[in-house]
Write a protein that holds these residues in place. Structure first.
Motif, PDB file in Angstrom:
ATOM      1  N   LEU A 169       0.714  -1.350  -0.047  1.00 11.98           N
ATOM      2  CA  LEU A 169      -0.137   0.001   0.078  1.00 11.98           C
ATOM      3  C   LEU A 169       0.848   1.398  -0.047  1.00 11.98           C
ATOM      4  O   LEU A 169       0.295   2.288  -0.192  1.00 11.98           O
ATOM      5  CB  LEU A 169      -0.919  -0.073   1.224  1.00 11.98           C
ATOM      6  CG  LEU A 169      -2.292  -1.048   1.232  1.00 11.98           C
ATOM      7  CD1 LEU A 169      -2.761  -0.973   2.436  1.00 11.98           C
ATOM      8  CD2 LEU A 169      -2.851  -0.717   0.206  1.00 11.98           C
ATOM      9  N   SER A 170       1.930   1.126   0.457  1.00 14.72           N
ATOM     10  CA  SER A 170       3.110   2.488   0.517  1.00 14.72           C
ATOM     11  C   SER A 170       3.104   2.897  -1.033  1.00 14.72           C
ATOM     12  O   SER A 170       2.827   2.094  -1.968  1.00 14.72           O
ATOM     13  CB  SER A 170       4.360   1.945   1.114  1.00 14.72           C
ATOM     14  OG  SER A 170       4.805   1.119   0.516  1.00 14.72           O
ATOM     15  N   GLN A 171       3.537   4.077  -1.114  1.00 12.44           N
ATOM     16  CA  GLN A 171       3.861   4.598  -2.101  1.00 12.44           C
ATOM     17  C   GLN A 171       5.316   4.783  -2.545  1.00 12.44           C
ATOM     18  O   GLN A 171       5.708   5.282  -3.799  1.00 12.44           O
ATOM     19  CB  GLN A 171       3.480   6.586  -2.179  1.00 12.44           C
ATOM     20  CG  GLN A 171       2.075   6.646  -1.836  1.00 12.44           C
ATOM     21  CD  GLN A 171       0.953   5.794  -2.989  1.00 12.44           C
ATOM     22  OE1 GLN A 171       1.458   5.966  -3.944  1.00 12.44           O
ATOM     23  NE2 GLN A 171      -0.124   5.289  -2.489  1.00 12.44           N
ATOM     24  N   SER A 172       5.935   3.848  -2.035  1.00  5.43           N
ATOM     25  CA  SER A 172       7.629   3.789  -2.274  1.00  5.43           C
ATOM     26  C   SER A 172       7.431   2.810  -3.665  1.00  5.43           C
ATOM     27  O   SER A 172       6.473   2.088  -4.083  1.00  5.43           O
ATOM     28  CB  SER A 172       8.320   2.734  -1.085  1.00  5.43           C
ATOM     29  OG  SER A 172       7.431   1.286  -1.087  1.00  5.43           O
ATOM     30  N   LYS A 205      -6.517   0.639  -4.248  1.00  3.18           N
ATOM     31  CA  LYS A 205      -5.070   0.318  -4.640  1.00  3.18           C
ATOM     32  C   LYS A 205      -5.097  -0.759  -5.529  1.00  3.18           C
ATOM     33  O   LYS A 205      -4.204  -0.739  -6.688  1.00  3.18           O
ATOM     34  CB  LYS A 205      -4.366  -0.250  -3.075  1.00  3.18           C
ATOM     35  CG  LYS A 205      -2.906  -0.820  -3.565  1.00  3.18           C
ATOM     36  CD  LYS A 205      -1.858   0.237  -3.971  1.00  3.18           C
ATOM     37  CE  LYS A 205      -0.568  -0.444  -4.384  1.00  3.18           C
ATOM     38  NZ  LYS A 205       0.413   0.546  -4.707  1.00  3.18           N
ATOM     39  N   LEU A 206      -6.226  -1.627  -5.435  1.00  5.81           N
ATOM     40  CA  LEU A 206      -6.142  -2.741  -6.399  1.00  5.81           C
ATOM     41  C   LEU A 206      -6.731  -2.066  -7.839  1.00  5.81           C
ATOM     42  O   LEU A 206      -6.479  -2.749  -8.853  1.00  5.81           O
ATOM     43  CB  LEU A 206      -7.243  -3.791  -5.952  1.00  5.81           C
ATOM     44  CG  LEU A 206      -6.886  -4.779  -5.008  1.00  5.81           C
ATOM     45  CD1 LEU A 206      -7.858  -5.491  -4.290  1.00  5.81           C
ATOM     46  CD2 LEU A 206      -5.449  -5.667  -5.635  1.00  5.81           C
ATOM     47  N   ALA A 207      -7.653  -1.123  -7.763  1.00  7.80           N
ATOM     48  CA  ALA A 207      -8.073  -0.709  -9.023  1.00  7.80           C
ATOM     49  C   ALA A 207      -6.921   0.098  -9.758  1.00  7.80           C
ATOM     50  O   ALA A 207      -6.744  -0.095 -10.874  1.00  7.80           O
ATOM     51  CB  ALA A 207      -9.165   0.444  -8.731  1.00  7.80           C
ATOM     52  N   THR A 208      -6.052   0.761  -9.014  1.00  6.79           N
ATOM     53  CA  THR A 208      -4.659   1.065  -9.569  1.00  6.79           C
ATOM     54  C   THR A 208      -3.828  -0.091 -10.204  1.00  6.79           C
ATOM     55  O   THR A 208      -3.274   0.136 -11.412  1.00  6.79           O
ATOM     56  CB  THR A 208      -3.987   1.994  -8.762  1.00  6.79           C
ATOM     57  OG1 THR A 208      -4.779   2.802  -8.162  1.00  6.79           O
ATOM     58  CG2 THR A 208      -2.712   2.618  -9.114  1.00  6.79           C
ATOM     59  N   MET A 209      -3.628  -0.997  -9.427  1.00  5.13           N
ATOM     60  CA  MET A 209      -2.715  -2.188 -10.035  1.00  5.13           C
ATOM     61  C   MET A 209      -3.257  -2.693 -11.275  1.00  5.13           C
ATOM     62  O   MET A 209      -2.554  -3.169 -11.940  1.00  5.13           O
ATOM     63  CB  MET A 209      -2.656  -3.089  -8.908  1.00  5.13           C
ATOM     64  CG  MET A 209      -1.966  -2.799  -7.686  1.00  5.13           C
ATOM     65  SD  MET A 209      -1.865  -4.097  -6.206  1.00  5.13           S
ATOM     66  CE  MET A 209      -1.039  -5.328  -7.036  1.00  5.13           C
ATOM     67  N   PHE A 210      -4.623  -2.640 -11.521  1.00  4.60           N
ATOM     68  CA  PHE A 210      -5.289  -3.260 -12.699  1.00  4.60           C
ATOM     69  C   PHE A 210      -4.780  -2.359 -13.748  1.00  4.60           C
ATOM     70  O   PHE A 210      -5.045  -2.891 -15.250  1.00  4.60           O
ATOM     71  CB  PHE A 210      -6.811  -3.245 -12.737  1.00  4.60           C
ATOM     72  CG  PHE A 210      -6.989  -4.753 -11.685  1.00  4.60           C
ATOM     73  CD1 PHE A 210      -6.685  -5.963 -12.411  1.00  4.60           C
ATOM     74  CD2 PHE A 210      -7.774  -4.572 -10.594  1.00  4.60           C
ATOM     75  CE1 PHE A 210      -6.903  -7.221 -11.737  1.00  4.60           C
ATOM     76  CE2 PHE A 210      -8.006  -5.865 -10.065  1.00  4.60           C
ATOM     77  CZ  PHE A 210      -7.611  -6.968 -10.352  1.00  4.60           C
TER      78      PHE A 210
END
Length: 608
Positions: A169-172, A205-210
């Motif tokens: 979840l981190s933005q690293s 986060k999951l939406a971004t990963m897709f």
């Protein structure tokens, strides 16, 4: 040259990437095992080595990290050969905290294989895993995540779920390589302990990963999302934000937007495509807006519209022959395409009336082709999918043309295919075709094996009662089943006949009721007089109908003939059946005094 090799080996050792191939003692041990001529020789060699390692571990101060690593690899090899390893566990745990990658690899691998069920020992490497995940070294972090995914278990779920979640979840700037391993770990841990995951935190986060471009990461993320939906802990509405990016990701793959190295026999990322199609099936149609539905229908039509020749599986090789390389490639490609195709059809079925009629027609045509496939797996899946498609009544006009092909599948040697064909025929049965289907199933019933007969009987009985033009025809069907497969006719079936004939059904006029009862009694009389040894179930039904409605038989059937039809089978029946026959005889006597002598003699005969 020797100096160069020594320098390369030294560099690898310094960096921590030396491999087991540089451990001379391990190589010798493996060579000795391979040279053993008998199992006894192998056992002696292994026991000798284990005794040596046990002595070495008894004096840990004299052992270097290299020695521990070498001996742990030997233990792992012995374990792979099937030998029980009940020591060296602490040394494996110590290696997990080593600074060198090669030593850490041995420790983590030994922990995964030898200690997966030992929570006390697994607890000892939790801190090492946390340290490696936060080390900034991608290889160390990957090794730790591999171990977590391999072991899983409640100990890791309690102590590491939050850390891995925080990492993802981190933005690293995590590499896709680490992200996909983290997704796999979270899926494994989520199945053990799912209280630490909150949709309001994860759906964005999951939406971004897709929307990522890395196919490996997308595959891991889709597996994680699919696992969450399958567990069903949260309502699907909580994950609505992932639907548009999932559709966008799927659209790119359908259009062929995929790196070549992720193609499987020229099929773009088939595992990812099937997962994305399955994810969309969890969301109700009301969650898709008009634009999204249009995009889905276009994608489905694209998937289904590929030339069928591309999906034809390779013919099976002849007896004793192997597939050629070309046929093997063709078969693998066919398997991948069919996997996508069937999931696409499942999504189309899920969309129900919002699916494009042209897409429905195309799907029905492909399924009809699959019924003639040489691959039994394709035939089975074709029947299964067609049965699901048939739940939508609007598709019956496309499927009815394959009715005869489906009936042919009832003669397959594979019972699973016959069972799916039966389910499909049951789904396709309508007032326009029920009689042909029921008649065909009755013909098949007698020749079917016992594993399928009970299911056949139940479905025939339901279809006959539901569609029969009159209850007399329904009675005929049940008697036909009792003649063909009496062992498969459950008591509930003949109980239902009794209910129908007795007059529990509303809407029957008195004249119709009497006609039905006369017809049922006639069928019972015919079966009891024509069969030398009727089945116990048939005898029960026949005796009951004769006792209740035998007085309605034509006058040409003499009272004594009715009594004899029952009396001649009395000794063959079970105790319950004998009671029914006896009661039926008494009822016949009550309807006709001329039988008094016969019935009294019968009663005396029983008493004696």
């Amino acid at each position: 040259m020797k100096n160069v090799k020594a320098a390369m080996r030294g560099a690898q050792e310094t960096l921590g990437f030396d491999s087991p191939s540089y451990m001379k003692g391990l190589q010798v041990f493996i060579a000795d095992i391979r040279n053993c001529q008998t199992k006894e020789q192998e056992q002696q060699r292994v026991e000798k080595e284990l005794s040596k390692i046990r002595l070495k571990f008894a004096n840990p101060k004299s052992l270097s990290g290299y020695d521990k690593k070498k001996y742990v690899w030997k233990l792992l090899y012995a374990y792979m050969l099937g030998y029980e390893i009940d020591f060296g566990h602490f040394q494996a745990v110590e290696l997990c905290s080593a600074s060198k990658f090669s030593e850490k690899t041995a420790g983590y691998l030994a922990t995964s294989l030898l200690l997966a069920d030992n929570n006390d020992m697994v607890r000892m490497i939790v801190n090492s895993v946390k340290t490696d995940m936060a080390s900034g070294n991608e290889h160390m972090a990957a090794l730790a995540l591999n171990t977590v995914a391999n072991i899983g278990g409640p100990e890791f779920a309690d102590n590491l779920f939050a850390d891995i979640s925080k990492m993802l979840l981190s933005q690293s700037a995590l590499s896709p390589y680490i992200k996909r391993k983290a997704c796999i770990c979270l899926l494994r841990l989520y199945r053990k302990e799912n209280d630490g995951l909150q949709p309001e935190v994860w759906q964005k986060k999951l939406a971004t990963m897709f929307l990522e471009r890395d196919i490996g990461l997308l595959t891991s993320a889709s597996g994680f999302m699919l696992g969450i939906l399958e567990m069903g802990k949260f309502p699907v509405q909580a994950w609505a934000e992932v639907v548009p990016p999932v559709c966008e990701c799927l659209a790119g793959l359908v259009q062929g937007d995929c790196p070549e190295y992720y193609e499987y026999y020229r099929v773009p990322a088939p595992w990812l495509q099937t997962k994305l199609l399955r994810i969309l099936q969890f969301f109700p149609v009301v969650m898709f807006d008009a634009e999204l539905l249009h995009r889905l229908n276009v994608m489905l039509q694209t998937i289904l519209a590929k030339p069928s020749s591309q999906r034809s599986p390779a013919p099976p090789p002849g007896p004793g022959k192997k597939r050629s390389k070309v046929d093997a490639e063709r078969q693998n490609r066919s398997n991948a395409e069919h996997a996508i195709l069937f999931e696409a059809m499942n999504l189309m079925i899920h969309l129900e009336d919002t699916a494009d009629p042209e897409t429905m027609r195309t799907a029905a045509g492909l399924l009809g082709i699959f019924l003639s496939s040489t691959d039994p797996n394709i035939r089975y899946l074709g029947l299964e999918t067609m049965a699901r498609l048939a739940t939508n009544l609007s598709t019956h006009e496309y499927l009815d043309r394959y009715k005869n092909q489906i009936l042919d599948k009832m003669h397959e040697t594979d019972i699973s295919i016959r069972r799916q064909a039966l389910n499909l025929l049951y789904a396709l049965c309508r007032p326009e075709n029920w009689q042909q289907i029921v008649d065909e199933l009755l013909e098949i019933l007698g020749a079917s094996d016992t594993l399928l007969q009970e299911e056949l009987v139940l479905k025939i009985a339901i279809l006959a009662e539901k569609n029969a033009p009159n209850f007399g025809w329904y009675v005929d069907v049940v008697f036909k089943m009792l003649e063909s497969a009496p062992d498969a006719v459950a008591d509930d079936v003949w109980y239902r006949v009794v209910q129908v004939v007795t007059g529990f059904e509303d809407g029957l006029a008195e004249s119709e009721k009497h006609g039905l009862q006369r017809h049922a009694a006639s069928k019972a009389y015919q079966n009891l007089t024509s069969q030398r040894a009727p089945h116990d179930t048939l005898l029960r039904l026949g005796a009951y109908l004769m006792g209740e409605f035998g007085h309605l038989l034509p006058q040409s059937v003499m009272p004594r003939a009715k009594f004899e039809a029952l009396h001649r089978h009395f000794q063959r029946g079970s105790q319950q059946t004998k009671a029914i026959v006896l009661l039926a005889c008494v009822k016949l006597l009550n309807a006709n005094d001329a039988l008094k002598g016969d019935v009294v003699s019968f009663l005396k005969e029983i008493q004696d």
